[in-house]
Write a protein that holds these residues in place. Sequence first.
Motif, PDB file in Angstrom:
ATOM      1  N   LYS A 166       0.835  -1.204   0.000  1.00 24.33           N
ATOM      2  CA  LYS A 166       0.000   0.000   0.000  1.00 24.33           C
ATOM      3  C   LYS A 166       0.871   1.256   0.000  1.00 24.33           C
ATOM      4  O   LYS A 166       0.598   2.217  -0.723  1.00 24.33           O
ATOM      5  CB  LYS A 166      -0.922  -0.009   1.219  1.00 24.33           C
ATOM      6  N   ARG A 167       1.930   1.249   0.786  1.00 25.54           N
ATOM      7  CA  ARG A 167       2.819   2.417   0.844  1.00 25.54           C
ATOM      8  C   ARG A 167       3.548   2.627  -0.482  1.00 25.54           C
ATOM      9  O   ARG A 167       3.745   3.761  -0.913  1.00 25.54           O
ATOM     10  CB  ARG A 167       3.810   2.273   1.995  1.00 25.54           C
ATOM     11  N   GLU A 201       0.942   4.183  -2.774  1.00 24.18           N
ATOM     12  CA  GLU A 201       0.695   5.576  -2.418  1.00 24.18           C
ATOM     13  C   GLU A 201       1.866   6.464  -2.854  1.00 24.18           C
ATOM     14  O   GLU A 201       1.662   7.577  -3.327  1.00 24.18           O
ATOM     15  CB  GLU A 201       0.446   5.713  -0.922  1.00 24.18           C
ATOM     16  N   GLN A 217       6.378   8.292   2.137  1.00 23.78           N
ATOM     17  CA  GLN A 217       5.726   6.977   2.091  1.00 23.78           C
ATOM     18  C   GLN A 217       6.761   5.852   2.028  1.00 23.78           C
ATOM     19  O   GLN A 217       6.546   4.770   2.558  1.00 23.78           O
ATOM     20  CB  GLN A 217       4.791   6.872   0.884  1.00 23.78           C
TER      21      GLN A 217
END
Length: 110
Positions: free
Chosen positions: A3-4, A7, A37
């Motif tokens: 997810k990071r 992002e 991130q």
Amino acid sequence: MEKRLQEAQLYKEKGNQCYREGKYRDAVSGYHRALLQLRGLDPSLPSPIPNLGPQGLALTPEQENLLHTTQTDCYNNLADANVRRYLQRTQLELSSYHRKEKQLYLGMFG
């Protein structure tokens, strides 16, 4: 972790879009957010605070490649956007200075 990485990619793309539009300050912000991130995901860097948080994040080779590519792109784009932002501000200041100089000259001899 995935997810990071995603992002970070989104923030980088927002930065790229702002850069294309000449919004260099917003581009810088996008690149900084992308780098934030990615912070702490690089397994080749030592942890700033040992024995705190998850140890030894396991990245696949694809994820590690994406991480390093995104970091490199962001740092390069960040440097370029900062230079362009500086040049843009300098140009505005010089234009303002020349207008004031012209007004002063016309006031004295006009």
